[in-house]
Design a protein around this motif. Sequence first.
Motif, PDB file in Angstrom:
ATOM      1  N   GLY A  91     -16.398   2.867  48.947  1.00 22.83           N
ATOM      2  CA  GLY A  91     -16.730   4.118  48.271  1.00 22.83           C
ATOM      3  C   GLY A  91     -16.786   3.964  46.760  1.00 22.83           C
ATOM      4  O   GLY A  91     -17.693   4.498  46.102  1.00 22.83           O
ATOM      5  N   LEU A  92     -15.831   3.223  46.182  1.00 24.40           N
ATOM      6  CA  LEU A  92     -15.840   3.017  44.733  1.00 24.40           C
ATOM      7  C   LEU A  92     -17.059   2.202  44.291  1.00 24.40           C
ATOM      8  O   LEU A  92     -17.687   2.507  43.275  1.00 24.40           O
ATOM      9  CB  LEU A  92     -14.558   2.310  44.305  1.00 24.40           C
ATOM     10  N   ALA A  93     -17.384   1.158  45.057  1.00 23.14           N
ATOM     11  CA  ALA A  93     -18.554   0.344  44.723  1.00 23.14           C
ATOM     12  C   ALA A  93     -19.822   1.184  44.784  1.00 23.14           C
ATOM     13  O   ALA A  93     -20.698   1.086  43.909  1.00 23.14           O
ATOM     14  CB  ALA A  93     -18.656  -0.849  45.673  1.00 23.14           C
ATOM     15  N   TRP A  94     -19.935   2.033  45.792  1.00 20.58           N
ATOM     16  CA  TRP A  94     -21.110   2.907  45.937  1.00 20.58           C
ATOM     17  C   TRP A  94     -21.168   3.896  44.777  1.00 20.58           C
ATOM     18  O   TRP A  94     -22.242   4.184  44.238  1.00 20.58           O
ATOM     19  CB  TRP A  94     -21.027   3.637  47.269  1.00 20.58           C
ATOM     20  N   ALA A  95     -20.025   4.414  44.355  1.00 17.47           N
ATOM     21  CA  ALA A  95     -19.985   5.360  43.244  1.00 17.47           C
ATOM     22  C   ALA A  95     -20.427   4.706  41.941  1.00 17.47           C
ATOM     23  O   ALA A  95     -21.187   5.295  41.153  1.00 17.47           O
ATOM     24  CB  ALA A  95     -18.579   5.936  43.107  1.00 17.47           C
ATOM     25  N   LEU A 100     -24.841  -7.952  49.795  1.00 16.81           N
ATOM     26  CA  LEU A 100     -23.468  -7.784  49.317  1.00 16.81           C
ATOM     27  C   LEU A 100     -23.375  -6.662  48.287  1.00 16.81           C
ATOM     28  O   LEU A 100     -22.468  -5.827  48.342  1.00 16.81           O
ATOM     29  CB  LEU A 100     -22.970  -9.094  48.696  1.00 16.81           C
ATOM     30  N   VAL A 101     -24.305  -6.624  47.360  1.00 22.40           N
ATOM     31  CA  VAL A 101     -24.212  -5.689  46.243  1.00 22.40           C
ATOM     32  C   VAL A 101     -24.635  -4.278  46.634  1.00 22.40           C
ATOM     33  O   VAL A 101     -23.984  -3.294  46.240  1.00 22.40           O
ATOM     34  CB  VAL A 101     -25.048  -6.204  45.054  1.00 22.40           C
ATOM     35  N   TYR A 102     -25.696  -4.156  47.431  1.00 22.82           N
ATOM     36  CA  TYR A 102     -26.262  -2.824  47.679  1.00 22.82           C
ATOM     37  C   TYR A 102     -25.998  -2.275  49.084  1.00 22.82           C
ATOM     38  O   TYR A 102     -25.895  -1.058  49.255  1.00 22.82           O
ATOM     39  CB  TYR A 102     -27.781  -2.852  47.435  1.00 22.82           C
ATOM     40  N   LEU A 103     -25.900  -3.131  50.082  1.00 23.46           N
ATOM     41  CA  LEU A 103     -25.764  -2.645  51.451  1.00 23.46           C
ATOM     42  C   LEU A 103     -24.317  -2.574  51.920  1.00 23.46           C
ATOM     43  O   LEU A 103     -23.950  -1.704  52.722  1.00 23.46           O
ATOM     44  CB  LEU A 103     -26.569  -3.538  52.406  1.00 23.46           C
ATOM     45  N   VAL A 104     -23.478  -3.476  51.427  1.00 18.83           N
ATOM     46  CA  VAL A 104     -22.076  -3.477  51.848  1.00 18.83           C
ATOM     47  C   VAL A 104     -21.336  -2.193  51.475  1.00 18.83           C
ATOM     48  O   VAL A 104     -20.582  -1.658  52.308  1.00 18.83           O
ATOM     49  CB  VAL A 104     -21.352  -4.722  51.284  1.00 18.83           C
ATOM     50  N   PRO A 105     -21.492  -1.637  50.256  1.00 16.97           N
ATOM     51  CA  PRO A 105     -20.693  -0.453  49.910  1.00 16.97           C
ATOM     52  C   PRO A 105     -20.808   0.712  50.891  1.00 16.97           C
ATOM     53  O   PRO A 105     -19.772   1.179  51.401  1.00 16.97           O
ATOM     54  CB  PRO A 105     -21.191  -0.091  48.512  1.00 16.97           C
ATOM     55  N   VAL A 118     -13.663  -6.862  56.612  1.00 16.67           N
ATOM     56  CA  VAL A 118     -14.575  -5.865  56.031  1.00 16.67           C
ATOM     57  C   VAL A 118     -14.053  -5.408  54.672  1.00 16.67           C
ATOM     58  O   VAL A 118     -14.815  -5.249  53.710  1.00 16.67           O
ATOM     59  CB  VAL A 118     -14.741  -4.660  56.982  1.00 16.67           C
ATOM     60  N   ALA A 119     -12.731  -5.191  54.579  1.00 17.18           N
ATOM     61  CA  ALA A 119     -12.145  -4.753  53.315  1.00 17.18           C
ATOM     62  C   ALA A 119     -12.322  -5.810  52.236  1.00 17.18           C
ATOM     63  O   ALA A 119     -12.642  -5.482  51.077  1.00 17.18           O
ATOM     64  CB  ALA A 119     -10.670  -4.434  53.517  1.00 17.18           C
ATOM     65  N   TRP A 120     -12.102  -7.074  52.587  1.00 18.24           N
ATOM     66  CA  TRP A 120     -12.276  -8.137  51.594  1.00 18.24           C
ATOM     67  C   TRP A 120     -13.723  -8.210  51.112  1.00 18.24           C
ATOM     68  O   TRP A 120     -13.986  -8.399  49.911  1.00 18.24           O
ATOM     69  CB  TRP A 120     -11.852  -9.482  52.176  1.00 18.24           C
ATOM     70  N   ILE A 121     -14.685  -8.070  52.012  1.00 17.89           N
ATOM     71  CA  ILE A 121     -16.100  -8.088  51.616  1.00 17.89           C
ATOM     72  C   ILE A 121     -16.406  -6.901  50.714  1.00 17.89           C
ATOM     73  O   ILE A 121     -17.132  -7.026  49.712  1.00 17.89           O
ATOM     74  CB  ILE A 121     -17.004  -8.078  52.864  1.00 17.89           C
ATOM     75  N   ALA A 122     -15.837  -5.744  51.040  1.00 20.92           N
ATOM     76  CA  ALA A 122     -16.051  -4.560  50.211  1.00 20.92           C
ATOM     77  C   ALA A 122     -15.452  -4.756  48.820  1.00 20.92           C
ATOM     78  O   ALA A 122     -16.043  -4.341  47.814  1.00 20.92           O
ATOM     79  CB  ALA A 122     -15.438  -3.332  50.885  1.00 20.92           C
ATOM     80  N   VAL A 123     -14.288  -5.389  48.756  1.00 23.99           N
ATOM     81  CA  VAL A 123     -13.678  -5.682  47.453  1.00 23.99           C
ATOM     82  C   VAL A 123     -14.584  -6.625  46.654  1.00 23.99           C
ATOM     83  O   VAL A 123     -14.759  -6.468  45.441  1.00 23.99           O
ATOM     84  CB  VAL A 123     -12.276  -6.290  47.636  1.00 23.99           C
ATOM     85  N   GLY A 124     -15.162  -7.613  47.339  1.00 20.43           N
ATOM     86  CA  GLY A 124     -16.099  -8.508  46.662  1.00 20.43           C
ATOM     87  C   GLY A 124     -17.279  -7.756  46.085  1.00 20.43           C
ATOM     88  O   GLY A 124     -17.736  -8.037  44.964  1.00 20.43           O
ATOM     89  N   SER A 125     -17.795  -6.787  46.831  1.00 22.61           N
ATOM     90  CA  SER A 125     -18.899  -5.971  46.327  1.00 22.61           C
ATOM     91  C   SER A 125     -18.464  -5.147  45.126  1.00 22.61           C
ATOM     92  O   SER A 125     -19.199  -5.013  44.139  1.00 22.61           O
ATOM     93  CB  SER A 125     -19.415  -5.056  47.440  1.00 22.61           C
TER      94      SER A 125
END
Length: 390
Positions: free
Chosen positions: A323-327, A298-303, A4-11
């Motif tokens: 959280g950073l990607a969402w921000a 990936l871009v909008y739902l993962v964050p 999950v963390a790796w996917i979030a980093v990708g986002s």
Amino acid sequence: MSAVAWIAVGSLVAWVWLLLGQGFFWRADQRLPSRAAPERWPSVAVVVPARDEAAMLPVSLPSLLAQDYPGPVEIFLVDDCSKDGTGDVARALSVRYGGVPVTVVSPGEPEPGWTGKLWAVRHGMTLARSREPEYLLLTDADIAHEPDSLRELVSAAETGGFDLVSQMARLRVASVWERLVVPAFVYFFAQLYPFRWINRNTGRTAAAAGGCVLLRTEAAVRAGVPDSIRQAVIDDVSLARAVRRSGGRIWLGLAERVDSVRPYPGLGDLWLMVARSAYAQLRHRPSVLLGTVLGLALVYLVPPAALIAGVLGGDAAAAWAGGLAWAVMAGTYMPTLGYYRQSLWLAPLLPFTALLYLLMTVDSAVRHHRGRGAAWKGRTYARPEAAPDQ
């Protein structure tokens, strides 16, 4: 780190790239370029395709009749087989308000291979060219213009040497669903077609906003429009690509004094607006649809999902990256919300709006494969073209 963390980093990486590498699409700052009044005001013919627009014309047509353009100008309203008395309403408004002269015509049903709107535009442009205008203003029947709109458009085209100047009309934002969905429509469009890239002289990206397009007549002839794009459902992008391919200079930005008056009060109205052409934009390719769905996820739902999962599961890396990607996502949406004079508190809701657009796009593909294709006011195009490159 967890999966999950790796996917979030990708986002997050994707959002850093969108922030810095996609033409600063999110800034919502492209307005009409510097301009000066020309020494001689060129002649303009305004072409308005209208199908069952009797309810819209009393709001939009008077704004065209009241244009304070200093040069010769005439309006050609093309009644596209309306059943609600659109042509009669247009004639009555012309008599009531006076101003710019209006010619109302009807070309009949489109020939095979033509979409209805482009068939109407073709008829209007043919009549307009008989007056030998130097410019054509293509504008929809649900678009209202401030009195100086045409003057400012022509000034921009003349000063900048543009063959096509287009403004994305400010869409109506009144209902709850309009506030949630409409600004995101403009945001997503700019992300797909960054205005800065379009407006570069050497750029390859091309797009226009069909509600307001000022086009040099000689550029239209050189590009062979509308005949060369006669099947296009996304006709504005197709028009801009045709003009650019023929060597023309184009410009696109957000409007300050051009507004869409068509209401989309409910989610169903907005859903149909998007779903009727979304799959055409993907060229009816299942592989592109799959890539689009995965990319949106990936871009909008993962964050937000990674942030929630990280907080609940004690995964600090996933929570921080999500959280950073969402921000970053919310921050890039704020200028568009500001342009629409909406609360910035709507920015964190962009993932939910993106989910709606994802579902609308999938529904568009389902409609296409069921043979309903792009449907608009009683017409259905089972396999319409999108915006052809060639």
